[in-house]
Design an enzyme around this catalytic site. Structure first.
Site, PDB file in Angstrom:
ATOM      1  N   GLY A 178       0.817  -1.206   0.000  1.00 16.19           N
ATOM      2  CA  GLY A 178       0.000   0.000   0.000  1.00 16.19           C
ATOM      3  C   GLY A 178       0.846   1.249   0.000  1.00 16.19           C
ATOM      4  N   ASN A 213       1.858  -0.137  10.552  1.00 11.95           N
ATOM      5  CA  ASN A 213       0.857  -1.196  10.671  1.00 11.95           C
ATOM      6  C   ASN A 213       0.598  -1.581  12.120  1.00 11.95           C
ATOM      7  OD1 ASN A 213       0.955  -3.476   7.783  1.00 11.95           O
ATOM      8  ND2 ASN A 213       0.136  -1.422   7.999  1.00 11.95           N
ATOM      9  N   ASN A 259      -0.253  -8.844   7.936  1.00 12.19           N
ATOM     10  CA  ASN A 259      -1.335  -8.005   7.439  1.00 12.19           C
ATOM     11  C   ASN A 259      -1.330  -7.989   5.914  1.00 12.19           C
ATOM     12  OD1 ASN A 259      -1.659  -4.577   6.759  1.00 12.19           O
ATOM     13  ND2 ASN A 259      -3.370  -5.864   7.275  1.00 12.19           N
ATOM     14  N   ARG A 318       1.525   9.377   5.594  1.00 10.22           N
ATOM     15  CA  ARG A 318       1.566   8.478   4.433  1.00 10.22           C
ATOM     16  C   ARG A 318       2.048   9.211   3.174  1.00 10.22           C
ATOM     17  NH1 ARG A 318      -0.154   2.913   4.482  1.00 10.22           N
ATOM     18  NH2 ARG A 318      -0.686   2.461   6.647  1.00 10.22           N
ATOM     19  N   HIS A 351     -10.272  -2.888   6.121  1.00  9.29           N
ATOM     20  CA  HIS A 351      -9.077  -3.695   5.851  1.00  9.29           C
ATOM     21  C   HIS A 351      -8.088  -3.693   7.011  1.00  9.29           C
ATOM     22  CE1 HIS A 351      -6.324  -5.874   3.294  1.00  9.29           C
ATOM     23  NE2 HIS A 351      -5.394  -4.919   3.356  1.00  9.29           N
ATOM     24  N   TRP A 352      -8.026  -2.604   7.747  1.00 15.69           N
ATOM     25  CA  TRP A 352      -7.062  -2.488   8.841  1.00 15.69           C
ATOM     26  C   TRP A 352      -7.649  -3.028  10.139  1.00 15.69           C
ATOM     27  CZ3 TRP A 352      -5.580   3.296   7.685  1.00 15.69           C
ATOM     28  CH2 TRP A 352      -4.778   3.335   6.535  1.00 15.69           C
TER      29      TRP A 352
END
Length: 283
Positions: free
Chosen positions: A37, A45, A102, A179, A263-264
């Site tokens: 990602g 993460n 993950n 990010r 998703h997380w």
């Protein structure tokens, strides 16, 4: 327990460059493997979970090559990540460990468990593993990653981040800026483009169609260790039909799906994920 960035960061030299990681806790080893990602890292993460897991295990959060932190190596990011896990374990003298992966990290952990069964005691995956059965492929999240890989902008990053979660309030300005800053790293973007750029993605899809080799998920009966598959019910990156085949193929697998979660899982269902995972690992 102090599980801050500075207190836990480490590095170790290997035959293919320096691997960087975070270490905390005592007891049986637990290796945490990050996903792919935009602007991803092992620390981002798992920084919210490291302190909790370190109360029970000797934790190692590994930074994969090619994501802007550990030294890069040539090759596809999933392949180089899998070999990096073994190099890392060998360098630290870890004969066998439980692993949490993950998304891409779950694929990496599965591949290590299939090819080196003596190195993985237990495996926990967070999304990622398995094929799309009923859902579209590429998924919504993957299409957004492709769009960013082909032409990075801050707005595209925000669209992808919001796709990762059920609760949009988790996508704060701080998370966006963090990010975005990391996504500017040339090595980080190189890895992202190697996985999700539209040209390379199309080439990989064609190679899979033309190949005589079975896809990795069809071989998951070779994962012999106890395995916990965890998923967010509202995952738009890896929709929740994906674990159905791994759940059937892995001989000793169980599946836990968290509601109101994207998703997380380790972020959005933090306490529940930690509770379920620790119970499984200590069982």
């Amino acid at each position: 327990m102090d599980a801050s960035y500075e207190e836990t960061k480490r590095e170790i030299a290997t035959s293919k460059g320096v691997l960087r990681y975070h270490e905390a806790g005592h007891g049986e080893p637990l290796i945490l493997l990050h996903g792919s990602g935009i602007g991803v890292s092992g620390w981002r993460n798992y920084r919210g979970n490291l302190g909790t897991f370190a109360e029970h295990f000797h934790c190692y959060v590994l930074e994969f090559p090619g994501f802007g932190i550990s030294d890069p190596v040539d090759g596809h990011p999933v392949v180089t990540a899998s070999s990096a896990v073994i190099r890392f374990m060998d360098a630290l003298g870890i004969e066998s460990a439980a692993m949490i992966g993950n998304s891409m990290g779950g694929v990496v952990g599965s591949n290590v468990a299939m090819r080196h069964p003596d190195r993985v005691k237990k495996l926990v995956t967070i999304g990622g593993v398995g094929p799309n059965i009923f859902s579209q492929n590429p998924s919504e999240g993957t299409r957004l990653l492709q769009d960013f890989a082909d032409g990075p902008t801050r707005e595209k990053l925000i669209r992808w981040l919001r796709c990762m979660v059920y609760d949009p309030s988790l996508i704060t300005e701080e998370r966006i800026e963090e990010r975005w800053e990391s996504a500017k790293d040339p090595e980080s973007h190189k890895s992202l483009a190697a996985m999700y750029g539209s040209t390379t993605f199309a080439a990989q899809q064609k190679m899979m169609i033309d190949s005589n080799l079975p896809p990795y998920w069809s071989m998951m009966h070779n994962v012999q260790c106890p395995t916990l598959l965890t998923w967010g019910l509202d995952d738009r990156q890896c929709p929740p039909d994906m674990p159905m085949i791994p759940m059937r193929l892995i001989p000793n697998a169980e599946l836990h799906i968290f509601p109101n979660c994207g998703h997380w899982v380790m972020v959005e269902a933090k306490e529940a994920f930690e509770r379920v995972t620790i119970e499984f690992l200590l069982r």
